[in-house]
Design a protein around this motif. Structure first.
Motif, PDB file in Angstrom:
ATOM      1  N   VAL A 136       0.861  -1.182   0.000  1.00  0.00           N
ATOM      2  CA  VAL A 136       0.000   0.000   0.000  1.00  0.00           C
ATOM      3  C   VAL A 136       0.896   1.229   0.000  1.00  0.00           C
ATOM      4  O   VAL A 136       1.819   1.328   0.813  1.00  0.00           O
ATOM      5  CB  VAL A 136      -0.925   0.039   1.230  1.00  0.00           C
ATOM      6  CG1 VAL A 136      -1.716   1.344   1.260  1.00  0.00           C
ATOM      7  CG2 VAL A 136      -1.887  -1.140   1.231  1.00  0.00           C
ATOM      8  N   LEU A 138       0.774   5.306   0.491  1.00  0.00           N
ATOM      9  CA  LEU A 138      -0.138   6.231   1.144  1.00  0.00           C
ATOM     10  C   LEU A 138       0.507   7.599   1.286  1.00  0.00           C
ATOM     11  O   LEU A 138       1.649   7.717   1.719  1.00  0.00           O
ATOM     12  CB  LEU A 138      -0.499   5.686   2.536  1.00  0.00           C
ATOM     13  CG  LEU A 138      -1.479   6.474   3.397  1.00  0.00           C
ATOM     14  CD1 LEU A 138      -2.884   6.359   2.835  1.00  0.00           C
ATOM     15  CD2 LEU A 138      -1.438   5.972   4.829  1.00  0.00           C
ATOM     16  N   SER A 142      -4.292  10.392  -0.598  1.00  0.00           N
ATOM     17  CA  SER A 142      -4.593   9.278  -1.483  1.00  0.00           C
ATOM     18  C   SER A 142      -3.864   8.024  -1.038  1.00  0.00           C
ATOM     19  O   SER A 142      -2.911   8.068  -0.256  1.00  0.00           O
ATOM     20  CB  SER A 142      -4.233   9.622  -2.932  1.00  0.00           C
ATOM     21  OG  SER A 142      -2.862   9.960  -3.033  1.00  0.00           O
ATOM     22  N   ARG A 143      -4.355   6.910  -1.580  1.00  0.00           N
ATOM     23  CA  ARG A 143      -3.779   5.615  -1.257  1.00  0.00           C
ATOM     24  C   ARG A 143      -3.882   4.720  -2.487  1.00  0.00           C
ATOM     25  O   ARG A 143      -4.907   4.689  -3.165  1.00  0.00           O
ATOM     26  CB  ARG A 143      -4.530   4.994  -0.081  1.00  0.00           C
ATOM     27  CG  ARG A 143      -4.080   3.578   0.267  1.00  0.00           C
ATOM     28  CD  ARG A 143      -4.727   3.089   1.543  1.00  0.00           C
ATOM     29  NE  ARG A 143      -6.160   2.970   1.427  1.00  0.00           N
ATOM     30  CZ  ARG A 143      -6.984   2.842   2.467  1.00  0.00           C
ATOM     31  NH1 ARG A 143      -6.494   2.898   3.694  1.00  0.00           N
ATOM     32  NH2 ARG A 143      -8.283   2.714   2.285  1.00  0.00           N
ATOM     33  N   SER A 145      -3.287   0.678  -3.522  1.00  0.00           N
ATOM     34  CA  SER A 145      -3.016  -0.677  -3.059  1.00  0.00           C
ATOM     35  C   SER A 145      -2.985  -1.612  -4.260  1.00  0.00           C
ATOM     36  O   SER A 145      -3.570  -1.335  -5.304  1.00  0.00           O
ATOM     37  CB  SER A 145      -4.082  -1.121  -2.057  1.00  0.00           C
ATOM     38  OG  SER A 145      -5.380  -1.045  -2.632  1.00  0.00           O
ATOM     39  N   ARG A 173      -6.077  12.533   6.264  1.00  0.00           N
ATOM     40  CA  ARG A 173      -6.323  11.384   7.125  1.00  0.00           C
ATOM     41  C   ARG A 173      -7.251  11.765   8.260  1.00  0.00           C
ATOM     42  O   ARG A 173      -7.288  12.894   8.726  1.00  0.00           O
ATOM     43  CB  ARG A 173      -5.004  10.849   7.661  1.00  0.00           C
ATOM     44  CG  ARG A 173      -4.101  10.367   6.527  1.00  0.00           C
ATOM     45  CD  ARG A 173      -2.743   9.966   7.025  1.00  0.00           C
ATOM     46  NE  ARG A 173      -1.889   9.581   5.885  1.00  0.00           N
ATOM     47  CZ  ARG A 173      -0.611   9.290   6.011  1.00  0.00           C
ATOM     48  NH1 ARG A 173      -0.027   9.322   7.175  1.00  0.00           N
ATOM     49  NH2 ARG A 173       0.097   8.966   4.947  1.00  0.00           N
ATOM     50  N   LYS A 180      -2.945   7.762  11.350  1.00  0.00           N
ATOM     51  CA  LYS A 180      -2.618   7.243  10.022  1.00  0.00           C
ATOM     52  C   LYS A 180      -3.784   6.504   9.386  1.00  0.00           C
ATOM     53  O   LYS A 180      -3.690   6.034   8.270  1.00  0.00           O
ATOM     54  CB  LYS A 180      -1.398   6.324  10.097  1.00  0.00           C
ATOM     55  CG  LYS A 180      -0.118   7.075  10.461  1.00  0.00           C
ATOM     56  CD  LYS A 180       1.088   6.170  10.434  1.00  0.00           C
ATOM     57  CE  LYS A 180       2.357   6.955  10.758  1.00  0.00           C
ATOM     58  NZ  LYS A 180       3.549   6.101  10.745  1.00  0.00           N
ATOM     59  N   PRO A 182      -7.015   6.253   7.314  1.00  0.00           N
ATOM     60  CA  PRO A 182      -7.578   7.156   6.303  1.00  0.00           C
ATOM     61  C   PRO A 182      -9.008   7.556   6.616  1.00  0.00           C
ATOM     62  O   PRO A 182      -9.749   6.812   7.244  1.00  0.00           O
ATOM     63  CB  PRO A 182      -7.519   6.328   5.013  1.00  0.00           C
ATOM     64  CG  PRO A 182      -7.554   4.912   5.485  1.00  0.00           C
ATOM     65  CD  PRO A 182      -6.831   4.893   6.798  1.00  0.00           C
TER      66      PRO A 182
END
Length: 405
Positions: A136, A138, A142-143, A145, A173, A180, A182
């Protein structure tokens, strides 16, 4: 890169497991109180280092097993990447380093990026990291995966493979006990593969993508599990995307199709820009769409995803059975079905060949799916063409189409 000045430093005292001759013959590993493995570049500047508060070294296998290893990759003599894990195995003199257990790779900078996973292989000489268990990436908003990821350090490139998913949110976040974690994710894009340059921000996914827009607190209950799952309010597809996450935009490759989840509206467009930080979709090319029974087209549009407003800023045209409206600009709200037409508005009706001109007309989608237009408090000019006297038979009256002035 050529590697020079290799050193293995043992901090404090070390304990040798097993002191007898028989124990030494079985090649029991050394146990050290601390491990400090460093590598320099050809100019003598630090290239990378790996530290651990405790390590066991197997001389025959040339393996060092480290507890809670912490690594640093340097760029121009300054820390650029931080690495942390629960366990680590160093092969040889640092040819490869296997990291396991909550692996965390932090790319330092003004807007740090964190890459996490359950396991990773760090290949220092190749300047490459392979994260093959739940990777992932981060950042603040945005993220991404995927099933596997490779990070090419020198090229500033992360290759995400295996059904990568890009999720984006506006407010950073969540402000909960875990900073951390989201916040709710209003935008989610599924791709076949993604290339991302985290430092520069460049992002591309040159194959079919599917995007979903979620309303706050929108969810549906799974009847089998009884668990609430998010329900998208808007679905879009495109033939790929390219953009820059740091600059806050992604261009969707044509053809672009946007559909409301309730099936009441759709829009087909050419290349469309997605301003991800502003939550807007826009295109300067012609499009077509439909909202219930009302068809729409124009030369330019923008969609405010947060307000669900659609704006046609040039050559707006709306059609439904028996009626046609043209205007310079149009604005309508997707959920409420309310419309507004502005500047050089012309409404034509088949009944009596009626033509109505105005600076502004309003409209609303009725229960039957058709739009009813009106001009409250505004001056309009209407022209009718009546049938010749006696046409259609004596005593028969034809009800006009509804219109409010």
């Amino acid at each position: 890169m050529a590697w020079t000045t290799r050193s293995l430093l043992i901090a404090s005292a070390f304990l040798l497991v097993g002191c007898s001759t028989a124990t030494r013959q079985t090649a029991q590993p050394f146990a050290f109180r601390a491990l400090d493995l460093r590598q320099q570049d050809p100019n003598g500047a630090p290239a990378w280092e790996l530290k651990s508060p405790e390590a066991r070294y197997d001389i025959q296998r040339k393996l060092a097993q480290a507890l809670k290893p912490r690594g640093t990759v340097f760029r121009r003599g300054q820390p650029s990447i931080l690495i942390a894990a629960q366990r680590g195995t160093v092969i040889g003199d640092g040819q490869a380093i296997q990291l396991e257990g909550r692996v965390r790779i932090t790319l330092l900078g003004n807007e740090p990026v964190e890459i996490t996973g359950d396991a990773a292989r760090w290949l220092p000489r190749e300047e490459r990291m392979v994260i093959d268990q739940r990777p992932v990436a981060l950042d603040r908003t945005s993220r991404i995966s995927a099933q596997t990821a490779q990070y090419f350090i020198k090229r500033d490139l992360v290759e995400l493979r295996g059904a990568p998913v890009l999720e984006h949110w506006q407010d950073g976040r969540s402000k909960v006990s875990n900073p951390k974690a989201p916040a709710p994710l209003p935008l989610k894009v599924k791709a076949q593969w993604v290339d991302w340059k985290p430092e520069q921000g460049d992002l591309k996914a040159p194959a079919v993508i599917r995007g979903e827009r979620f309303e706050p607190n929108a969810s549906s209950k799974d009847q089998n599990q009884g668990v609430k799952t998010p329900t998208p309010s808007l679905v879009l597809t495109a033939q790929g995307l390219r953009g820059n996450l740091r600059q806050g935009f992604v261009d969707l490759v044509a053809p672009v199709k946007i559909r409301s989840a309730d099936g009441k509206g759709w829009l087909d467009a050419q290349e469309t820009r997605w301003a991800i930080n502003d939550q807007q979709l826009s295109s300067n090319q012609p499009f077509k769409g439909q909202f219930n029974a009302l068809q729409a087209q124009g030369d330019r549009f923008s969609i405010d995803l947060e307000k669900s407003d659609v704006k046609v800023s040039r050559s707006c045209e709306l059609k439904q059975p028996g009626e046609r409206l043209t205007a310079t600009r149009c604005l309508w709200n997707w959920p409420s079905g309310r419309f507004e037409a502005l500047d050089q508005v012309v409404l034509e009706r088949d009944t009596y060949k009626q033509v109505t001109r105005a600076k502004r007309l309003e409209g609303k989608i009725g229960d039957d799916g058709t739009a009813v237009f009106s001009s409250p408090g505004a001056r309009v000019n209407s022209r009718f063409t009546l049938p010749p006297k006696g046409q259609g038979g004596e005593g028969k009256k034809r009800a006009p189409a509804p219109i409010a002035f």
